[in-house]
Design a protein around this motif. Sequence first.
Motif, short mmCIF file in Angstrom:
data_model
loop_
_atom_site.label_atom_id
_atom_site.label_comp_id
_atom_site.label_asym_id
_atom_site.label_seq_id
_atom_site.Cartn_x
_atom_site.Cartn_y
_atom_site.Cartn_z
N LEU A 97 0.68 -1.37 -0.02
CA LEU A 97 -0.15 0.57 0.00
C LEU A 97 1.02 1.42 0.09
N LEU A 98 1.74 1.56 0.90
CA LEU A 98 2.35 2.87 1.17
C LEU A 98 3.49 2.70 0.11
N PRO A 99 3.99 2.33 -0.61
CA PRO A 99 4.75 2.66 -2.09
C PRO A 99 3.67 3.71 -2.73
N HIS A 100 2.51 2.37 -3.24
CA HIS A 100 1.63 3.30 -4.08
C HIS A 100 1.04 4.58 -3.91
N LEU A 101 1.17 4.97 -2.45
CA LEU A 101 -0.11 5.60 -2.31
C LEU A 101 1.34 6.95 -1.84
N ARG A 102 2.34 7.11 -2.15
CA ARG A 102 3.26 7.96 -2.21
C ARG A 102 3.63 8.12 -3.81
N ASN A 103 3.39 7.28 -4.80
CA ASN A 103 3.56 7.35 -6.12
C ASN A 103 2.24 7.92 -6.37
N ALA A 104 1.08 8.07 -5.83
CA ALA A 104 -0.84 7.91 -6.91
C ALA A 104 -0.34 10.22 -5.79
N VAL A 105 0.02 9.42 -4.67
CA VAL A 105 -0.34 11.70 -3.91
C VAL A 105 1.27 12.32 -4.31
N GLY A 106 2.13 11.61 -5.14
CA GLY A 106 3.50 12.15 -6.43
C GLY A 106 3.01 12.96 -7.03
N ARG A 107 1.11 12.04 -8.21
CA ARG A 107 1.04 13.08 -9.72
C ARG A 107 -0.52 13.01 -9.04
N ASP A 108 -0.63 13.31 -7.80
CA ASP A 108 -2.16 14.30 -7.76
C ASP A 108 -2.96 13.47 -7.51
N SER A 109 -2.62 11.88 -7.78
CA SER A 109 -4.06 11.17 -8.14
C SER A 109 -4.53 11.11 -6.69
N LEU A 140 -0.61 4.88 -12.08
CA LEU A 140 -0.87 4.79 -12.93
C LEU A 140 -1.48 5.51 -13.89
N PHE A 141 -2.69 5.87 -13.74
CA PHE A 141 -4.25 6.34 -14.56
C PHE A 141 -4.83 7.13 -13.47
N GLY A 142 -4.25 7.86 -13.00
CA GLY A 142 -5.02 8.56 -11.57
C GLY A 142 -6.66 9.29 -11.62
N GLY A 143 -7.03 10.11 -11.49
CA GLY A 143 -8.22 10.18 -11.84
C GLY A 143 -9.46 9.96 -11.03
N TRP A 144 -10.03 9.26 -11.78
CA TRP A 144 -11.48 8.37 -10.60
C TRP A 144 -10.74 7.22 -9.87
N TYR A 145 -9.66 6.18 -9.77
CA TYR A 145 -9.62 5.19 -9.45
C TYR A 145 -8.56 6.07 -8.02
N GLY A 146 -8.16 7.31 -7.89
CA GLY A 146 -7.61 7.74 -6.89
C GLY A 146 -9.12 7.74 -5.98
N ASP A 147 -10.23 8.71 -6.36
CA ASP A 147 -11.03 8.63 -5.24
C ASP A 147 -11.47 7.23 -5.03
N GLN A 148 -12.13 5.78 -5.67
CA GLN A 148 -12.17 4.99 -5.33
C GLN A 148 -11.36 4.49 -4.25
N ALA A 149 -9.98 4.72 -3.93
CA ALA A 149 -9.00 3.86 -3.28
C ALA A 149 -9.33 4.78 -1.93
N VAL A 150 -9.63 5.79 -1.95
CA VAL A 150 -9.91 6.73 -0.65
C VAL A 150 -11.22 6.66 -0.23
N ALA A 151 -12.52 5.97 -1.27
CA ALA A 151 -13.77 5.26 -0.76
C ALA A 151 -13.05 4.19 -0.04
N ALA A 152 -12.25 3.56 -0.49
CA ALA A 152 -12.07 1.73 -0.24
C ALA A 152 -11.72 1.95 0.83
N ALA A 153 -10.35 2.98 1.68
CA ALA A 153 -9.90 3.08 2.74
C ALA A 153 -10.97 3.12 4.09
N ARG A 154 -11.47 4.29 3.19
CA ARG A 154 -12.22 5.46 4.60
C ARG A 154 -13.72 3.82 4.76
N ALA A 155 -13.31 3.08 4.10
CA ALA A 155 -14.64 1.93 4.05
C ALA A 155 -14.07 0.67 4.94
#
Length: 266
Positions: free
Chosen positions: A122-134, A249-264
Amino acid sequence: MPRRTWSKVLPPEAAEREAAGLRWLAAAQGSGGAAVVTVVALEGPRLVLERLTRAHPQPLHAREFGRALARTHAAGALTWGMAPPGTRGDGVIGAARLATPTHPEAPDAPRHWGEFYATYRLLPHLRNAVGRDSVSPQGARAVEEVCALLVDGAMNHPQPQLLEPDTPARVHGDLWSGNVMWTETGCVLIDPAAHGGHAETDLAMLALFGLPYLQDVLAGYQEVSPLAPGWQDRVHLHQLHPLLVHAELFGGWYGDQAVAAARACT
């Protein structure tokens, strides 16, 4: 008749890793594990595989695949995050440097599933997703809260019945629907990121991108190795890794879904 094959060219380490993963998964077939595409040869960056012929999905094949996947998982692994034997260094999958005697500064083997999942998945991909503003900083905090609970062991949960509760399963590791090949004789696994992990991770990823006849797969799985109580409530947790990879990798919608999954999860 000569065997029908096809080849793909990858970076040498990636070709080696995929071949090792396929062979490791295939070793479970002797105890009734899932069918795996055959590695015909590995020639540096060139991986030669058996050529498969696609067929329409069938519910009977789905149910048998579920039974077989349960047995593959039950073949187990020695440690959490274990890379397949034959992988260079035989370290922890996802580690920046492999844990080998020649790399004493490399990370230690994870103590339990939650630590492995948070630290290496989780954490390595989270850092990269934050870095690309996803993923926003606020969203990142939601994922980090889950990771803190994972590292503490608060979100550990039992494996399916065929495995001891705290024993790593032999998982495919990238089991989205495109990596299940439907053939005339049944389902065949391709393109793994095989490692020692939690069995529920493979099942959650099948659900994420919509495998045909998934309910039949789950029914077959439960016939052989019933899932631990509450597994439906943990699907979001196990989908968090592929969602973060896609956010990276793709940004956008997937970042929102990842955050929603974490909150769930909390």
